[in-house]
Design an enzyme around this catalytic site. Structure first.
Site, PDB file in Angstrom:
ATOM      1  N   HIS A 185      -3.638  -4.897   0.824  1.00 53.14           N
ATOM      2  CA  HIS A 185      -3.110  -5.334   1.939  1.00 53.14           C
ATOM      3  C   HIS A 185      -3.058  -6.827   2.259  1.00 53.14           C
ATOM      4  O   HIS A 185      -4.125  -7.339   3.014  1.00 53.14           O
ATOM      5  CB  HIS A 185      -3.888  -4.717   3.383  1.00 53.14           C
ATOM      6  CG  HIS A 185      -3.411  -3.198   3.425  1.00 53.14           C
ATOM      7  ND1 HIS A 185      -2.378  -2.826   4.109  1.00 53.14           N
ATOM      8  CD2 HIS A 185      -4.007  -2.095   3.079  1.00 53.14           C
ATOM      9  CE1 HIS A 185      -2.316  -1.678   4.328  1.00 53.14           C
ATOM     10  NE2 HIS A 185      -3.316  -1.094   3.462  1.00 53.14           N
ATOM     11  N   GLU A 216      -1.451  -8.828   4.387  1.00 54.48           N
ATOM     12  CA  GLU A 216      -1.226  -8.995   5.442  1.00 54.48           C
ATOM     13  C   GLU A 216      -2.616  -9.439   6.280  1.00 54.48           C
ATOM     14  O   GLU A 216      -2.905 -10.356   7.216  1.00 54.48           O
ATOM     15  CB  GLU A 216      -0.328  -8.241   6.184  1.00 54.48           C
ATOM     16  CG  GLU A 216      -0.902  -6.766   6.723  1.00 54.48           C
ATOM     17  CD  GLU A 216      -1.158  -6.021   5.500  1.00 54.48           C
ATOM     18  OE1 GLU A 216      -1.605  -4.585   6.014  1.00 54.48           O
ATOM     19  OE2 GLU A 216      -0.950  -6.048   4.284  1.00 54.48           O
ATOM     20  N   CYS A 264       0.839  -1.220  -0.023  1.00 57.45           N
ATOM     21  CA  CYS A 264      -0.043  -0.080  -0.035  1.00 57.45           C
ATOM     22  C   CYS A 264       1.071   1.138   0.018  1.00 57.45           C
ATOM     23  O   CYS A 264       1.642   1.554  -1.031  1.00 57.45           O
ATOM     24  CB  CYS A 264      -1.073  -0.075   1.136  1.00 57.45           C
ATOM     25  SG  CYS A 264      -2.311   1.001   0.902  1.00 57.45           S
TER      26      CYS A 264
END
Length: 236
Positions: A210, A212, A106
């Site tokens: 994202h 994660e 990002c």
């Protein structure tokens, strides 16, 4: 022995270090040792970090100072953090110089591009020619809200083995012109660059979404991206 992955951190009011736990968990799940990096001004400290670390995860966060790529602030520019901008700009450049693996997410994706000589949209709704999709989703961080189309010739395709994936989205800025030596490896349906990678380094990958958060929710494709970072450090 586990490889050491440095993880960049945000700043709350220029004083409090902050980081989503999902970043740490993703590195651990992928088999790495996560080490959180404070935002420092001292270049000798930054150089030692690069020497000590095997790989780098550049995380998400707020907006980036546009003077770093030769522009002045757009009216829709959000809050910037000069200390973090300086630290990450220096850190990324040194990692690229050392040819050590980098995964950038990002804001990190945008900072990677700027540090390597590219630029970005300060606000995609105001500056992108085509009306964009909803890139700041109104949904939980674990929800995948739009598609990314992946170039078959890319490293990203080699990692995932798919021409299209569904991702989450929390950004109003994006890469405009990729840095020299980098190629686009994924785009949203509206043309916004969602992934790009270096053709001059052994593993340098930027992702606009994202992974994660998705990895924390058990998404196997997202975890593959972090495992690819770990694998790349072991091939060095």
């Amino acid at each position: 022995m586990k490889v050491k992955i440095g993880i960049t951190t945000g700043l709350e009011g220029e004083q409090q270090v902050k980081l989503s736990q999902d970043n740490v968990d993703a590195v651990v799940q992928a088999g790495g040792l996560p080490l959180l990096l404070p935002n420092v001004w001292e270049e000798d400290c930054i150089r030692q970090m690069v020497t000590e670390l095997d790989g780098l995860l550049v995380t998400g966060g707020g907006d980036i100072d546009p003077t770093l790529f030769g522009e002045e602030p757009h009216p829709r520019l959000g809050t910037i953090t000069p200390r973090r901008d300086f630290f990450e700009w220096q850190l990324i450049r040194l990692f690229l110089e050392a040819n050590k693996p980098v995964l950038a997410i990002c804001r990190g994706c945008q900072m990677l591009n700027i540090a390597a000589g590219g630029d970005m949209y300060q606000d995609i709704e105001a500056q992108h020619g085509t009306p964009p999709l909803q890139h700041t989703q109104h949904a939980p961080k674990t929800h995948a809200s739009h598609y990314v189309h992946i170039a078959k010739s890319s490293m990203l395709y080699t990692i995932l083995g798919k021409e299209r994936i569904k991702v989450n989205s929390f950004h109003h800025q994006a890469i405009r012109r990729p840095a020299p030596g980098f190629e686009v490896s994924g785009r949203a349906s509206d043309g916004i660059i969602e992934a790009f990678e270096s053709k001059r380094h052994r593993f340098v990958l930027g992702l606009q979404w994202h992974p994660e958060c998705l990895a924390a929710a058990g998404d196997p494709d997202s975890l593959k991206l972090f495992k690819a970072l770990i694998t790349a450090t072991r091939k060095g």
